[in-house]
Scaffold this motif. Structure first.
Motif, short mmCIF file in Angstrom:
data_model
loop_
_atom_site.label_atom_id
_atom_site.label_comp_id
_atom_site.label_asym_id
_atom_site.label_seq_id
_atom_site.Cartn_x
_atom_site.Cartn_y
_atom_site.Cartn_z
N LEU B 265 0.84 -1.20 0.00
CA LEU B 265 0.00 0.00 0.00
C LEU B 265 0.87 1.24 0.00
CD1 LEU B 265 -2.93 0.84 0.09
CD2 LEU B 265 -2.74 0.99 2.56
N ILE B 266 1.62 1.40 1.06
CA ILE B 266 2.50 2.55 1.12
C ILE B 266 3.89 2.05 1.43
CG2 ILE B 266 3.09 4.59 2.43
CD1 ILE B 266 0.14 5.03 2.77
N GLN B 267 4.77 2.37 0.55
CA GLN B 267 6.10 1.84 0.68
C GLN B 267 6.98 2.74 -0.17
OE1 GLN B 267 6.21 -2.14 -0.66
NE2 GLN B 267 8.17 -2.58 0.24
N ARG B 268 8.11 3.08 0.28
CA ARG B 268 9.04 3.88 -0.51
C ARG B 268 8.40 5.17 -0.97
NH1 ARG B 268 13.08 0.96 -2.53
NH2 ARG B 268 13.14 -1.21 -1.90
N ALA B 269 7.55 5.73 -0.13
CA ALA B 269 6.80 6.89 -0.60
C ALA B 269 7.29 8.18 0.04
CB ALA B 269 5.32 6.69 -0.32
N VAL C 94 26.97 2.52 -9.22
CA VAL C 94 26.19 1.66 -8.31
C VAL C 94 25.12 2.49 -7.63
CG1 VAL C 94 28.00 -0.01 -7.87
CG2 VAL C 94 27.83 2.00 -6.42
N TYR C 95 23.96 1.88 -7.51
CA TYR C 95 22.79 2.57 -6.97
C TYR C 95 22.27 1.78 -5.79
CZ TYR C 95 18.19 4.61 -6.75
OH TYR C 95 17.06 5.23 -6.33
N MET C 96 22.22 2.42 -4.63
CA MET C 96 22.05 1.62 -3.43
C MET C 96 20.70 1.74 -2.73
SD MET C 96 25.77 1.76 -1.84
CE MET C 96 25.70 3.50 -1.66
N HIS D 331 14.00 9.36 -8.97
CA HIS D 331 13.59 8.73 -7.72
C HIS D 331 13.43 7.23 -7.90
CE1 HIS D 331 12.87 12.84 -6.51
NE2 HIS D 331 12.19 12.99 -7.62
N GLN D 332 14.47 6.60 -8.34
CA GLN D 332 14.36 5.16 -8.57
C GLN D 332 14.06 4.41 -7.29
OE1 GLN D 332 17.06 6.90 -9.60
NE2 GLN D 332 17.25 6.69 -11.79
N GLU D 333 14.36 5.05 -6.16
CA GLU D 333 14.12 4.35 -4.90
C GLU D 333 12.62 4.16 -4.65
OE1 GLU D 333 15.27 7.42 -5.03
OE2 GLU D 333 14.28 8.70 -3.55
#
Lengths: 75, 368, 401, 527
Positions: B265-269, C94-96, D331-333
């Motif tokens: 649902l909400i993650q990495r947001a 590298v992307y962490m 914002h690949q994260e």
């Protein structure tokens, strides 16, 4: 790059001043020019790594005794 | 100076809420945890309590000088020339505050989201939006606040609600571990960051707010809402991350948002949630900037503040790159000097005005 | 008047945008997505190994001859330096932000992981949702080289098995950086980390044919918990002790517990633990701290090998008692090991005492490491069997009777 | 008001000739012919009338604009045949009046005394009868030109609801309005605008409900228009809107009589332009562009849901490509690991940065869409096949764009068609590119910045004095019933606050209730 930016700023300022002069707002024009000159100077100086006096240092100096007392009271 | 804009009390209240939580939402938890340790949340409650008195005090002053804004009052009470000088100093206060706020937001972006971007560029773009808003007028800014407010609240609520599962009350016990003094110190610092700058609202409230009937309860309610946000975010950060980590983080709220994880649902947001802080800080910045521009224009008797808005914006950008040479300097200055600086303009200045006015028997124009 | 500033500002900003270009930009195909970082020590320097995904291998439908991940290793005076030095080997930056596992080599863990944690929490690209683990008896580099079946990315495999393990198997715990940091920073608490090890020959594990067999000869196994004293490894808990630890700190979601029958040859009873709650209370009496650990377990019967008549309440009670005794032994054993052998307060007794009696704590704070082994503990376990599964009595009983 | 000062508009100069008609029929006709350059569509029928044929009469009309049958039956026939036996010459000097009073059977007759008016009437389809020796001429309304019948509107079609659409004829359109609102307060005022085209523009509103100030403002702005021709209501829209430099329309337009009628009932003012089936409605607010006619014909709950979908589609259409760019380059994260892996696998080998890729696809799509609109219908489907299948698929297979980008662009395209108002969809299409540039430069922060500026701009807009974003900003609780949500019909009891400042209440709202149980029982007992 810097030259382009500076020119942009100056052209922008010039346009603004001209508009104000046309409208006959002399006081506005002076304030406008002063503010613009100050900010351009600061940015230019900063850009070339020439130290600019930091207003916060001055304020810190004024309040130094007070903050000293404060620290003492809380430590 | 022409001031034909109208702001409803509702809009004003929303603006005030955003102004109070502006930078606090991002920075307060760290400094409170730093001062008061386990009792950061107590400190926040205390600061909201103190702030309440300040708000009532401000309200009383606004009643004492109805229909006059800060510049009017200064000139009426202190005479034309001293009044103008003091007003110019106030311009300095709000301009410096604006540039520090601009720096805060730029620094946040550079540290957390886009590290390679030059800060000057970010400041320029942000200021572009602020200048545009101020050019359009406070009425338009207030309407924008109305549009964005629900989103800001929703995003904050997302943090609050979804952090609840990871709250560990144990992390903030025992209470009053190191006595009451640090709690007070933290509270005072928080007051100086969140509540004292409310003085700039004196450029908006007296003249532009239209419906002032029974204003105090409404203003106080919204103040309490803002205070609740600060208390809640302090409580959440310290209980989720632990006091030591909170105190050591530059942006603890961002870390909390990072660790939100409701699977699927909400993650990495966190970037999305960071939007809400950028918005609140944007409005805080706009208000500081608006105050500095209007005070200057009114002091110099300019026809309209709009002509000097653009160069003032440039000046703010220029100041923002020199005020804080580094984050360390920023923290140190905030801890030692800001409190006094804010006290001078946030309390001493209006208090003096009020006292002198009472002694000299000056009364504000009832309705200009 | 009203539109003019907009136009002017718009054109100017556009100029500025075009002039400036994009600084923090990274295209997807310029990224080396790191899923795991291994940190080892090599002659006082850090040896950092990263596991980088080969995206086209992972997402392609057909099996290819190239591996889904590659590892790169670099040595540096600091972790950050080593990671930056990786650029000399990897084709991409590298992307962490997608790191799932941080693995410390055992040697490194023994020397102390504090300095590494600084980098991990300071760097803006690192998130907070990765697991911290210790490679048991080996270097992190070797562990990272093992390929895994089913889940093509080994780190992803480890991540999901830790997550699953945390849910269904008590000894496994996922440890995040905030847990470790707050335990480490607190005076009366110490962190534990998840242990990982390789079963089989690590050398063979790095070959693609390792995953081409039904039963991969070399595998990664989530084993036990590593106990830390502040930031260095103090020792390992056995599986049972890890279980005990999990019960004490209330991290058990669901697990399985086994007790042999009275007649030990016949086998035993297995319980499925649905829910376990534990609470710790500390009392300081005459300068002697005492900690009471009470654990409440709700369970159902999962498997019965003994001839028991489970339809009778008395029998159920009897089984409950048996389990209580066993659990008590297990937990007490864990506490004993922690107090006597490892001398590390990973249970947070110190914090507990701090919370209950802060004046007393102030006096022992400095010396807590020495006082901890002598803290008196009392363990109370309460097992409640709520369900017997879909059948009642054991078939064994009828077969024998 | 500095906003208007720069344009320096003047009231339209009377260019048409004010020369009085002369007594001599021959001179008049000669002048008439000369001015028109002997245009072939003008019919001038000269004949003699009266018992002795002593009176020269000329009948002038424009062929094609008049109903020839009427001209023949009621003008020519009357004058040439029916009054043949009338001794016209005996009643000298008054024969004009007599013919007008006793002979002309047309419904609407106007007196003409200048050359200018003569042109106006002849050229707009009236038949003019001129008598020798009279300084007046009469214009008989015989207008009837070929026009499209009332058909189903081509835009804003509905599944449920009336299927009539406006046509190009002003009178038909006003009739369509009258048919819907049979109230004596429905005022329709017409005035010609355009020096050359003299297009009739009708202002329609509900007197007593529409805000007087806005009505005055509309007239004021219409009066200020100084242009030679109005060929479509779009001309009027552009000349009366509040702000020129905005991507958002501040005037609503619709082809649907029911939508316009609903607007008029809310207190808005409609502007009907002859020759255009698109009727303008002011003031137009942001929320109006999300209200489709069908919302009010379907059930409230469903309409609310659909309306929310529309808002969602608005944001999707505006932001999807830019968010995609921001996420994949900054914002690949935020992208889940497995998705990130598959995205980057797709981008393996794509030579352009995501921004260029998106721009390429978006521009291709815009070209396709434009081509689809202009092309003959028969070719249209071929183009869509080439565009969608060949171009999309081939581009992905050739590795020029990633397949995720194709998905993004199609999502955007589909979403942009959701907006019930075409003029609003255009603004979204324009803004999309701005957001893409911002996203490519600053990521999500750029998008946020764009949104802030956009919202500031929207908040500053006004449509005929009404804040564009109301009832959101300024927030009006009572008007929320028909903004994002659509409350049940019986709750929609008040008109929007800021639009109609008078007569806010429209009807007594009461929820429909089934007859009470007890009553039914009673009835049964009675039976």
């Amino acid at each position: 790059m810097e030259v382009i930016l500076l020119t942009t700023l100056l052209v922008w300022a010039g346009a603004g001043i001209r508009k104000l002069r046309k409208q006959g707002l002399w006081k506005d024009m002076i304030v406008y020019a002063c503010l613009w000159a100050t900010s351009t100077t600061i940015i230019t100086l900063h850009r070339f790594n020439i130290p600019v006096p930091n207003p916060l240092d001055g304020i810190a100096y004024v309040y130094q005794p007070l903050s000293y007392l404060w620290k003492q009271w809380f430590s | 100076m022409e001031l034909n804009e109208k702001v409803t009390l509702r809009q004003f209240n929303l603006l005030m809420i955003l102004f109070i939580i502006g930078t606090s939402i991002l920075l307060s938890p760290a400094s409170l945890a730093n001062y008061a340790g386990n009792d950061a949340w107590l400190s926040a409650i205390l600061s909201v309590g103190i702030g309440m008195i300040i708000v009532i005090f401000f309200w009383m002053i606004s009643r004492q000088f109805p229909g006059s804004n800060l510049v009017d009052v200064s000139e009426q009470v202190l005479g034309k020339w001293i009044g103008k000088a003091v007003s110019l100093m106030f311009v300095g206060f709000s301009l410096l505050s604006a540039s520090t706020v601009l720096w805060v937001i730029g620094n946040f972006l550079v540290t957390q989201i886009m590290p390679a971007t030059p800060m000057l560029f970010l400041h320029f773009l942000l200021m572009l939006a602020v200048v545009y808003g101020v050019l359009l007028g406070i009425e338009v800014i207030c309407r924008t606040v109305e549009i964005f407010f629900p989103y800001i609240v929703t995003l904050l609520m997302i943090i609050f609600f979804f952090s609840i599962p990871s709250v560990q009350i144990d992390r903030i016990r025992p209470w009053l571990d190191s006595g009451f003094k640090p709690v007070l110190e933290g509270a005072l610092f928080d007051v100086s960051v969140s509540m004292l700058p409310l003085i700039v609202l004196f450029m908006v409230y007296p003249k532009l707010v239209t419906d002032k009937n029974r204003a105090l309860p409404k203003v106080l309610t919204s103040y309490l809402i803002a205070g609740t946000f600060i208390i809640a975010i302090t409580f959440i950060t310290t209980t989720v991350l632990g006091v030591k980590i909170t105190a050591n983080q530059a942006y603890p709220t961002y870390v909390v948002a990072k660790s939100l994880n409701i699977e699927g649902l909400i993650q990495r947001a966190e970037v999305v949630i960071a939007v809400s802080w950028i918005l609140t800080i944007f409005f805080k910045l706009s208000l500081y900037f608006y105050a500095s521009v209007t005070v200057l224009a009114q002091t110099l008797n300019l026809k309209t503040y709009r002509t000097i808005t653009v160069p003032m914006g440039m000046l703010t950008i220029a100041l923002s790159v020199i005020v804080y040479p580094s984050t360390t300097y920023a923290n140190e200055w905030n801890e030692t000097t800001w409190l006094w600086f804010a006290l001078t303009f946030g309390i001493a200045y209006p208090l003096l005005l009020s006292l002198i006015a009472m002694l000299r028997g000056v009364k504000g124009r009832s309705h200009p | 008047m009203k539109q003019k500033p907009l136009l002017k500002l718009a054109t100017l900003s556009l100029c500025a945008l075009l002039l400036s270009g994009c600084w923090s930009k990274r295209e997807l195909n310029e990224l080396g997505i790191v899923t795991a970082i291994g940190i080892d020590l090599q002659d006082d320097q850090y040896k950092v190994t990263v596991q980088v995904i080969n995206p086209s291998e992972v997402s392609s439908q057909e099996m290819t001859t190239r591996t889904a991940v590659s590892t790169y290793t670099a040595v540096g005076n600091s972790i950050f330096e080593a990671i930056r030095r990786l650029v000399t080997q990897t084709p991409r930056q590298v992307y962490m932000a997608h790191v799932r596992e941080i693995i410390f080599g055992e040697e490194m863990a023994k020397k102390g992981i504090g300095k590494a944690l600084d980098f991990l929490s300071r760097d803006h690209e690192m998130r907070t949702d990765f697991h911290l683990t210790v490679a048991e008896g080996m270097e992190a580099e070797d562990l990272l080289k093992v390929l895994t079946p089913l889940e093509r990315i080994p780190a992803e495999k480890a991540y999901s098995s830790i997550k699953a393990g945390e849910k269904y198997w008590a000894p496994v715990q996922s440890v995040k950086i905030s847990d470790v940091l707050s335990a480490m920073l607190s005076e009366g608490d110490n962190p534990v980390l998840t242990g990982m090890r390789v079963v089989g020959d690590p050398e063979q594990g790095s070959n693609l044919d390792n995953v081409e067999k039904v039963n991969s000869p070399t595998r990664i196994k989530i084993s036990r918990l590593a106990v830390f004293q502040k930031d260095h490894l103090a020792g390992w808990l056995t599986e049972n002790q890890s279980k005990g630890y999990s019960y004490i700190v209330d991290k058990v979601h669901s697990s399985a517990e086994f007790v042999p029958c009275k007649d030990a040859d016949k086998g035993g009873i297995t319980l499925e633990v649905f829910d376990s709650t534990s609470s710790m209370e500390a009392v300081v009496q005459a300068g002697n701290p005492k900690v009471t650990i009470s654990i409440n377990i709700e369970a159902g019967i999962a498997e019965v090998e003994c001839p028991l008549k489970l339809s009778e309440t008395a029998v159920i009670h009897q089984v409950e008692k048996q389990f209580e005794k066993r659990m008590n032994n297990m937990v007490t054993g864990t506490v004993e090991v922690l107090q006597q052998d490892l001398k590390s307060d990973v249970l947070g007794f110190g914090e507990l005492i701090h919370r209950t009696d802060k004046t007393y704590w102030k006096t022992v704070q400095e010396d807590w490491e020495n006082i901890f082994p002598d803290v008196e503990t009392d363990v109370k376990v309460n097992v409640k069997i709520k369900r017997t599964g879909t059948i009642v009595d054991s078939y064994q009983k009828d077969m024998e009777g | 008001m500095p906003r208007y000062s720069r344009r320096k508009r003047q009231t339209p100069k009377e260019e048409t000739s004010t020369d009085k008609l002369g007594k001599s029929l021959q001179t008049n006709i000669a002048q008439f012919k000369q001015t028109l350059g002997d245009s072939t569509d003008i019919v001038i029928r000269n004949f003699k009338a009266g018992q002795t044929g002593s009176m020269d009469i000329a009948v002038l009309y424009t062929s094609g604009l008049v109903n020839e049958a009427i001209v023949h039956d009621f003008v020519l026939d009357t004058l040439m045949v029916q009054i043949r036996q009338t001794p016209l010459d005996t009643i000298e000097k008054q024969d004009y009046q007599i013919i007008k009073d006793f002979a002309m059977t047309g419904g609407n007759i106007t007196d003409i005394d200048t050359m200018g008016k003569l042109f106006d009437h002849v050229l707009s389809g009236d038949t003019v009868v001129m008598l020798d020796g009279s300084i007046q001429a009469m214009a008989i309304d015989t207008r009837d030109w070929e026009s499209r019948g009332v058909e189903e509107p081509s835009t804003q079609s509905v599944v449920r609801g009336p299927k009539e659409g406006f046509t190009e004829t002003l009178r038909t359109n006003t009739a369509l309005m009258r048919r819907r609102i049979k109230d004596e307060n429905l005022w329709i005022r017409t005035k010609p605008i355009g020096k050359k085209s003299k297009t009739d523009v009708a202002v329609v509103y509900l007197n007593g409900v529409a805000d007087e100030k806005v009505v005055k403002e509309v007239y004021h702005r219409l009066d200020k228009i100084n242009i030679d021709a109005i060929l479509d209501s779009g001309y009027v829209e552009e000349l009366i809107q509040d702000e020129t430099y905005t991507p958002f329309p501040t005037v609503y337009n619709s082809e649907r009589p029911d939508t316009i009628a609903a607007g008029i009932l809310e207190g808005k003012i409609a502007i009907i332009v002859d020759g255009s089936p698109f009727v303008l409605l002011v003031p137009a607010l942001f929320v109006n562009f999300f209200q489709a006619a069908e919302d009010y014909f379907q059930r409230a709950d469903f309409s609310t849901l659909i309306r929310m979908v529309r808002y969602l589609a608005f944001f999707l259409a505006m932001l999807t490509p830019s968010v995609y760019i921001a996420l994949t380059t900054y914002h690949q994260e935020m992208i889940p690991t497995s998705l990130l892996v598959s995205l980057s696998a797709q981008r393996e080998g794509v030579p352009f940065p995501a921004f260029v890729e998106a721009l390429l696809m978006e521009i291709t799509f815009e070209i396709l869409r434009e081509a689809g609109v202009r092309l003959p219908k028969a070719v249209g489907s071929a183009i869509s096949i080439v565009g969608a299948l060949v171009l999309g698929q081939a581009a992905v297979e050739a590795g020029i764009v990633s397949s995720a980008m194709v998905i993004v662009v199609s999502l955007t395209a589909i979403s942009s068609f959701v907006s019930p108002s075409f003029s609003f969809a255009i603004s979204i299409r324009m803004l999309r590119f701005g957001f893409m540039i911002l996203a490519a430069t600053l990521g999500l922060f750029g998008i946020l910045l764009g949104l802030i500026i956009l919202t500031l701009h929207l908040s500053s807009l006004r449509s005929f004095g009404v804040p564009y974003l109301s009832p959101m900003a300024p927030f009006i609780v009572a008007d929320q019933k028909d903004a994002i949500l659509r409350f049940p019909r019986w709750k929609l009891t008040t008109r929007p606050r800021l639009i109609s400042q008078q007569k806010i209440t429209r009807e007594n709202g009461e929820a429909p209730k089934p007859p009470k149980r007890s009553r039914r029982k009673k009835r049964k007992k009675q039976e």
